[in-house]
Design an enzyme around this catalytic site. Structure first.
Site, PDB file in Angstrom:
ATOM      1  N   HIS A 130      24.368 -12.360  41.636  1.00 24.59           N
ATOM      2  CA  HIS A 130      24.945 -11.041  41.930  1.00 24.59           C
ATOM      3  C   HIS A 130      26.262 -11.285  42.675  1.00 24.59           C
ATOM      4  O   HIS A 130      26.391 -12.290  43.396  1.00 24.59           O
ATOM      5  CB  HIS A 130      23.955 -10.298  42.825  1.00 24.59           C
ATOM      6  CG  HIS A 130      24.284  -8.875  43.136  1.00 24.59           C
ATOM      7  ND1 HIS A 130      25.260  -8.517  44.035  1.00 24.59           N
ATOM      8  CD2 HIS A 130      23.751  -7.709  42.687  1.00 24.59           C
ATOM      9  CE1 HIS A 130      25.310  -7.193  44.132  1.00 24.59           C
ATOM     10  NE2 HIS A 130      24.405  -6.675  43.316  1.00 24.59           N
ATOM     11  N   ASP A 151      19.253 -15.661  48.141  1.00 24.43           N
ATOM     12  CA  ASP A 151      19.394 -14.211  48.053  1.00 24.43           C
ATOM     13  C   ASP A 151      18.047 -13.667  47.573  1.00 24.43           C
ATOM     14  O   ASP A 151      17.712 -13.753  46.393  1.00 24.43           O
ATOM     15  CB  ASP A 151      20.517 -13.884  47.064  1.00 24.43           C
ATOM     16  CG  ASP A 151      20.614 -12.393  46.753  1.00 24.43           C
ATOM     17  OD1 ASP A 151      19.782 -11.614  47.257  1.00 24.43           O
ATOM     18  OD2 ASP A 151      21.519 -12.016  45.983  1.00 24.43           O
ATOM     19  N   GLN A 172      15.862  -9.270  45.320  1.00 25.33           N
ATOM     20  CA  GLN A 172      14.931  -8.784  44.291  1.00 25.33           C
ATOM     21  C   GLN A 172      13.533  -9.375  44.450  1.00 25.33           C
ATOM     22  O   GLN A 172      12.617  -8.959  43.754  1.00 25.33           O
ATOM     23  CB  GLN A 172      15.459  -9.133  42.885  1.00 25.33           C
ATOM     24  CG  GLN A 172      16.751  -8.435  42.496  1.00 25.33           C
ATOM     25  CD  GLN A 172      16.582  -6.938  42.264  1.00 25.33           C
ATOM     26  OE1 GLN A 172      15.470  -6.443  42.043  1.00 25.33           O
ATOM     27  NE2 GLN A 172      17.677  -6.204  42.325  1.00 25.33           N
ATOM     28  N   LYS A 225      15.672  -1.912  48.842  1.00 27.71           N
ATOM     29  CA  LYS A 225      14.953  -2.254  47.601  1.00 27.71           C
ATOM     30  C   LYS A 225      13.468  -2.484  47.888  1.00 27.71           C
ATOM     31  O   LYS A 225      12.658  -2.535  46.980  1.00 27.71           O
ATOM     32  CB  LYS A 225      15.553  -3.506  46.965  1.00 27.71           C
ATOM     33  CG  LYS A 225      16.980  -3.292  46.454  1.00 27.71           C
ATOM     34  CD  LYS A 225      17.478  -4.514  45.717  1.00 27.71           C
ATOM     35  CE  LYS A 225      18.994  -4.589  45.671  1.00 27.71           C
ATOM     36  NZ  LYS A 225      19.606  -3.719  44.685  1.00 27.71           N
ATOM     37  N   CYS A 283      26.669  -5.865  38.702  1.00 31.86           N
ATOM     38  CA  CYS A 283      27.340  -6.704  39.716  1.00 31.86           C
ATOM     39  C   CYS A 283      27.151  -8.180  39.408  1.00 31.86           C
ATOM     40  O   CYS A 283      26.919  -8.987  40.322  1.00 31.86           O
ATOM     41  CB  CYS A 283      26.847  -6.387  41.124  1.00 31.86           C
ATOM     42  SG  CYS A 283      27.160  -4.713  41.634  1.00 31.86           S
TER      43      CYS A 283
HETATM   44  C1  LIG Z   1      20.035 -10.066  43.551  1.00 32.80           C
HETATM   45  C2  LIG Z   1      20.821  -9.090  44.377  1.00 32.80           C
HETATM   46  N1  LIG Z   1      21.575  -9.535  45.383  1.00 32.80           N
HETATM   47  C3  LIG Z   1      22.290  -8.717  46.165  1.00 32.80           C
HETATM   48  C4  LIG Z   1      22.270  -7.355  45.972  1.00 32.80           C
HETATM   49  C5  LIG Z   1      23.089  -6.490  46.874  1.00 32.80           C
HETATM   50  O1  LIG Z   1      22.282  -5.682  47.672  1.00 32.80           O
HETATM   51  P1  LIG Z   1      22.942  -4.756  48.805  1.00 32.80           P
HETATM   52  O2  LIG Z   1      23.893  -3.864  48.065  1.00 32.80           O
HETATM   53  O3  LIG Z   1      21.801  -4.021  49.410  1.00 32.80           O
HETATM   54  O4  LIG Z   1      23.638  -5.659  49.755  1.00 32.80           O
HETATM   55  C6  LIG Z   1      21.503  -6.837  44.938  1.00 32.80           C
HETATM   56  C7  LIG Z   1      21.503  -5.380  44.677  1.00 32.80           C
HETATM   57  O5  LIG Z   1      21.627  -4.924  43.575  1.00 32.80           O
HETATM   58  C8  LIG Z   1      20.746  -7.721  44.125  1.00 32.80           C
HETATM   59  O6  LIG Z   1      20.001  -7.269  43.114  1.00 32.80           O
END
Ligand SMILES: Cc1ncc(COP(=O)(O)O)c(C=O)c1O
Length: 393
Positions: free
Chosen positions: A106, A184, A187, A210, A350
């Protein structure tokens, strides 16, 4: 769970999850009856707020096997990763070094490293995603053997492919090669049991919204020695021990990394969210969502021209399926199924570099949460079939 869920087929929990009533109530009750700023007041109400915030940190840390002292509240996972990129990265990465990430990241776990490498004269390298949507540990070993990798950063679960990466294995190999690891977990934490201690990564970051929690709060778990040695990310109130006109000393962990008024009511809401998930049991959550994912993969295979990306087996993936439908742009797919009352996501998620690897500009993505059932997937498939007819396919 909620009226909204009853009225609509929500298949977009991967973007953000709907909130159980207990989360809404906990946050409202805190704001109604215990609201004060934290770490400042001596009066009883302020001490209630202090206790609530502290208690929330303990509950959130315990949910994923973390230590409260090394569990830092941030705004979201994006900020948690930026914290590491700035505070650890600027001090430890320089010319001739490399940062190793993966093609499935992401932007939240890609752009901060790209900027770090550009500023520090380091190289950003990528582990490739194979045709099954998985990483190769042989390539990891080859990259680490080059001897210049300072940090390995990767998703626990891909938000596009659904791939579940072998976190403990990657973190162990990185450590053996002298590299720091960052995961990260945005998910992963909402949908499977996660024990950050057992996984052994140096940094593990996730996001509250999430995980059926509120927006505006994320979490960073870090190894104490690293956090202790790092300079703060943001500076100002609350993160100091003492300030003079020309000098300052930092507060202890975790406060050193929480400048300014923190997300207090959000922390209380997140604690209620993890209690809710704990009440369901994360093994049960995973079993439920894996079975729905398996069903989704089976049913989507019935739609002509539909191609799902990522590992074909439900046990190797998180609770989502990203797909393309021949002859219909993913945005049109999402709009068409919305007419049938089904909410799915469409776009690059993203993850633009990954889209390039997949040879597409965008995909549609259906993701399931604790409140979904098979009938939601049936509704999606019916709406997709109806959409194909609209397009004369
Ligand atoms: C794998 C992953 N990393 C990072 C993010 C970013 O999350 P946040 O916008 O809450 O920082 C997301 C959100 O879509 C995600 O799916």
């Amino acid at each position: 769970m909620l009226d909204l869920v009853a009225l609509t087929r929500l298949l977009d929990s991967g973007a953000t999850a709907q909130k159980p009533q207990v989360v809404i109530d906990a946050q409202a009750e805190h704001l109604r009856s215990h609201n004060a700023n934290v770490h400042r007041g001596v009066y009883a109400l302020a001490q209630e707020a202090d206790a609530a915030y502290d208690e929330a940190r303990h509950r959130v840390a315990a949910f994923v096997g973390g230590d409260p002292r090394t569990t830092i509240f941030t705004k979201n996972v994006t900020e948690a990763i930026n914290l590491v990129a700035y505070s650890w990265g600027r001090a430890n990465v320089g010319p001739g070094d490399a940062v190793l990430i993966t093609q499935m990241e992401h932007h939240a776990n890609l752009v901060p490293w790209q900027v770090l490498c550009r500023e520090c004269g380091a190289e950003l390298r990528y582990l490739e995603v194979d045709e099954r949507g998985e990483l190769s540990l042989e390539q990891l070993d080859a990259e680490l053997a080059r001897g210049d990798v300072k940090l390995v950063a990767f998703a626990h679960v891909s938000n596009v492919l659904g791939t579940i990466n072998p976190v403990a294995e990657i973190a162990a190999r990185a450590r053996a090669a002298g590299a720091v690891s960052l995961v990260d977990g945005a998910q992963a934490v909402p949908q499977m049991p996660v024990d950050v201690g057992a996984l052994g990564a140096d940094f593990y970051a996730w996001t509250g919204h999430k995980a059926v929690g509120p927006t505006g709060i994320g979490v960073l778990h870090g190894r104490a020695e690293l956090l202790d040695a790092m300079e703060p990310f943001l500076t100002g109130g609350d993160m100091i021990a003492s300030v003079d006109f020309q000098t300052v000393t930092w507060n202890e962990l975790p406060y050193k990394f929480e400048a300014g008024t923190p997300p207090i009511a959000e922390a209380v809401g997140l604690a209620a969210a993890v209690d809710y998930l704990d009440g369901l049991g994360m093994e049960r959550v995973r079993t439920h969502e894996r079975s729905l994912t398996e069903y989704m993969l089976e049913r989507l295979a019935e739609v002509p021209g539909l191609r799902v990306v990522g590992p074909p087996e439900a046990e190797r993936r998180g609770a989502l399926a990203s797909f393309t439908l021949e002859g219909i742009h993913p945005h049109d797919v999402a709009e068409l199924v919305d007419r049938g009352g089904v909410c799915i996501r469409a776009g690059h998620h993203c993850a633009q570099p990954l889209m390039r690897c997949l040879g597409v500009g965008a995909t549609a993505r259906a993701s399931v949460g604790v409140y979904n059932e098979r009938s939601d997937i049936d509704a999606l498939v019916d709406a997709l079939q109806a959409g194909r007819e609209v397009f004369g396919l």
